[in-house]
Design an enzyme around this catalytic site. Structure first.
Site, short mmCIF file in Angstrom:
data_model
loop_
_atom_site.label_atom_id
_atom_site.label_comp_id
_atom_site.label_asym_id
_atom_site.label_seq_id
_atom_site.Cartn_x
_atom_site.Cartn_y
_atom_site.Cartn_z
N ARG A 189 -5.08 7.66 3.30
CA ARG A 189 -3.76 7.16 2.25
C ARG A 189 -3.47 8.15 1.70
NH1 ARG A 189 -4.34 1.10 1.67
NH2 ARG A 189 -3.37 1.51 -1.14
N THR A 218 4.49 2.74 5.58
CA THR A 218 2.84 2.46 6.19
C THR A 218 2.31 3.06 6.76
OG1 THR A 218 1.30 0.36 6.99
CG2 THR A 218 4.13 0.32 7.94
N ARG A 277 -25.09 8.15 13.20
CA ARG A 277 -24.49 7.84 12.49
C ARG A 277 -22.80 7.14 12.04
NH1 ARG A 277 -28.73 9.00 11.24
NH2 ARG A 277 -29.82 11.36 9.90
N ARG A 327 0.84 -5.09 -5.53
CA ARG A 327 1.43 -6.24 -4.54
C ARG A 327 1.66 -7.00 -5.46
NH1 ARG A 327 -2.97 -3.53 -0.78
NH2 ARG A 327 -2.15 -2.93 1.00
N ASP A 351 6.32 -4.90 6.30
CA ASP A 351 6.77 -6.69 6.40
C ASP A 351 6.67 -7.92 5.68
OD1 ASP A 351 4.37 -7.03 7.10
OD2 ASP A 351 4.82 -8.26 8.41
N GLY A 352 5.50 -7.57 4.48
CA GLY A 352 5.29 -8.53 3.29
C GLY A 352 6.61 -7.89 2.44
N ASP A 410 2.07 0.16 11.83
CA ASP A 410 2.65 -2.15 12.68
C ASP A 410 3.60 -2.50 11.82
OD1 ASP A 410 2.12 -2.47 9.86
OD2 ASP A 410 0.59 -3.29 10.37
N GLY A 467 1.24 -1.15 0.49
CA GLY A 467 0.05 -0.23 0.08
C GLY A 467 0.89 0.89 -0.40
N ALA A 482 15.48 11.00 -1.16
CA ALA A 482 16.18 10.64 -0.30
C ALA A 482 17.37 10.16 -0.91
CB ALA A 482 16.19 10.82 0.78
N ASP A 532 -0.23 2.17 8.73
CA ASP A 532 -0.62 1.49 9.88
C ASP A 532 0.42 1.22 10.89
OD1 ASP A 532 -2.63 0.66 7.85
OD2 ASP A 532 -1.86 -1.33 7.12
N ARG A 588 -5.37 -1.92 9.33
CA ARG A 588 -5.67 -3.40 9.15
C ARG A 588 -5.28 -4.12 10.27
NH1 ARG A 588 -3.92 -5.98 4.30
NH2 ARG A 588 -2.79 -3.98 3.41
N ALA A 595 -11.98 11.35 21.27
CA ALA A 595 -14.04 10.99 21.32
C ALA A 595 -14.11 10.49 22.94
CB ALA A 595 -12.92 9.56 20.01
N LYS A 621 -25.34 14.44 27.93
CA LYS A 621 -23.79 14.72 26.53
C LYS A 621 -24.42 14.24 25.75
CE LYS A 621 -18.50 14.23 27.19
NZ LYS A 621 -18.24 14.32 26.36
O1 F6P Z 1 -1.46 -1.05 4.59
C1 F6P Z 1 -2.21 0.13 4.52
C2 F6P Z 1 -3.68 -0.30 4.25
O2 F6P Z 1 -4.38 1.70 3.30
C3 F6P Z 1 -4.18 -0.83 5.62
O3 F6P Z 1 -4.50 0.36 6.80
C4 F6P Z 1 -6.01 -0.98 5.07
O4 F6P Z 1 -6.09 -2.37 5.57
C5 F6P Z 1 -5.39 -1.73 3.42
O5 F6P Z 1 -3.76 -0.50 2.86
C6 F6P Z 1 -6.08 -1.28 2.14
O6 F6P Z 1 -5.52 -1.58 1.23
P1 F6P Z 1 -6.12 -1.80 -0.37
O7 F6P Z 1 -5.88 -0.45 -0.75
O8 F6P Z 1 -5.72 -2.68 -0.88
O9 F6P Z 1 -7.96 -1.98 -0.12
#
Ligand code: F6P
Length: 327
Positions: free
Chosen positions: A259, A129, A250, A75, A106-107, A133, A14, A25, A131, A175, A190, A217
């Protein structure tokens, strides 16, 4: 240790805001050190199809502020197979490429590790990424921008929620990680944050909403990570509507806007520093096949085969803070 002369850079998985700053860079640090730098289009797919071109300082002019990736991304299933990687190697050989920088998750690093072991081409990974993660770095390229985009959107939702006395259930990306939810939820005040790293008890949420109603509230925001075990914002809304049908509820799923967009200053800094460090690692020879991370403001190296998904350890105090501040 083999001397590196011709390096390639690619983005994989992604996209994430700041990838262009990292490409810039890598290209400019490489050229500064008299390397030939090649761009590979569409991640590993471009290695397989030979979609490779020489890059100059000029090629990366005017991109530091742009989201997405000028090298495109994909991918690529074929790269998981040995035959695919062999084809990729043959294409790289045509250009004499002897070092690779992979910007991705990581993939993508697992693919890079396999490739470099089989064909003796050193690879350096940069964590790119939204995420956040990936273990071995306090930052990933793109997270700060994504979380700021989420904050901006949730602030806007709060305005309209306030005007109508509504409950909004907002789903953010990530993700199977809840970093975007935790950060954006805290930053927007929130009332509840649901994420995969913490058990979601819908009864607690109902209790909170009822307590908020008793004390009048009327605006409530619940931020839900897409990977939350309860099943995302629509599922949470369904459960709430069943129990509290009188609430004006809602759902808003923020989706891919997280992204895109111009990278924040922090993402540009992180990407620039990591991109520079990646080329230096290829040159020094000591950190081949590592992922570049930043930990406690220092560059850290994690072997690509150890670069795994990070499991967030949440300090329970955060949730105490969320509750107190939402009172
Ligand atoms: O890993 C980045 C990410 O945006 C995740 O947060 C999300 O689950 C996924 O990619 C969405 O992937 P795609 O753009 O393939 O739908």
């Amino acid at each position: 240790m083999k001397k590196v002369n011709n390096i390639a850079v690619l983005t994989s998985g992604g996209d994430a805001p700041g990838m262009n700053a990292a490409i810039r860079a890598v290209v400019r640090t490489g050229i500064y050190h008299q390397l030939n730098v090649y761009g590979v289009m569409y991640g590993y797919r471009g290695m397989l199809t030979g979609d490779i071109f020489p890059m100059e300082n000029q090629t990366v002019a005017n991109i530091i502020q742009r989201g997405g990736t000028i090298l495109k991304t994909a991918r690529c299933k074929e790269f998981y197979e040995y035959e695919g990687r062999k084809k990729a190697y043959e294409n790289l050989k045509k250009f004499g490429i002897d070092g690779i920088v992979v910007i991705g998750g990581d993939g993508s690093f697992k693919g890079a590790q396999k490739f470099s072991t089989e064909f003796d081409i050193p690879c350096i990974g940069l964590p790119g990424t939204i995420d956040k993660d990936i273990a071995g770095s306090d930052f990933t390229i793109g997270f700060d921008t994504a979380v700021n985009t989420a904050v901006e959107a949730i602030d806007k939702i709060r305005d309209t929620a306030d005007a109508h006395d509504r409950l909004f259930i907002i789903e953010v990306m990530g993700r199977d990680a809840g970093y975007i939810a935790l950060h954006s939820g805290i930053a927007t005040g929130a009332e509840n944050i649901l994420m995969p790293e913490r058990k979601t008890n819908i009864e607690d949420i109902i209790d909170d909403l009822q307590a908020n109603e008793r004390r009048q509230k009327l605006v409530n925001l619940i931020v839900v990570a897409e990977g939350d075990e309860f099943g995302g914002a629509n599922e949470v809304a369904k459960a709430v509507k069943e129990r509290l049908p009188h609430l004006d509820t809602r759902v808003c799923i923020l989706g891919h806007i997280q992204r895109g967009g111009s990278p924040t200053c922090l993402d540009r800094l992180v990407a620039s520093r990591m991109g520079y460090a990646a080329v230096m690692a290829l040159l020094d020879g000591e950190h081949h096949n590592n992922m570049i991370g930043i930990v406690n403001n220092q560059i850290e190296y994690t072997p690509l085969d150890h670069a795994v998904k990070a499991t967030q350890k949440i300090d329970p105090e955060w949730f105490k803070i969320v509750k107190i501040l939402a009172s």
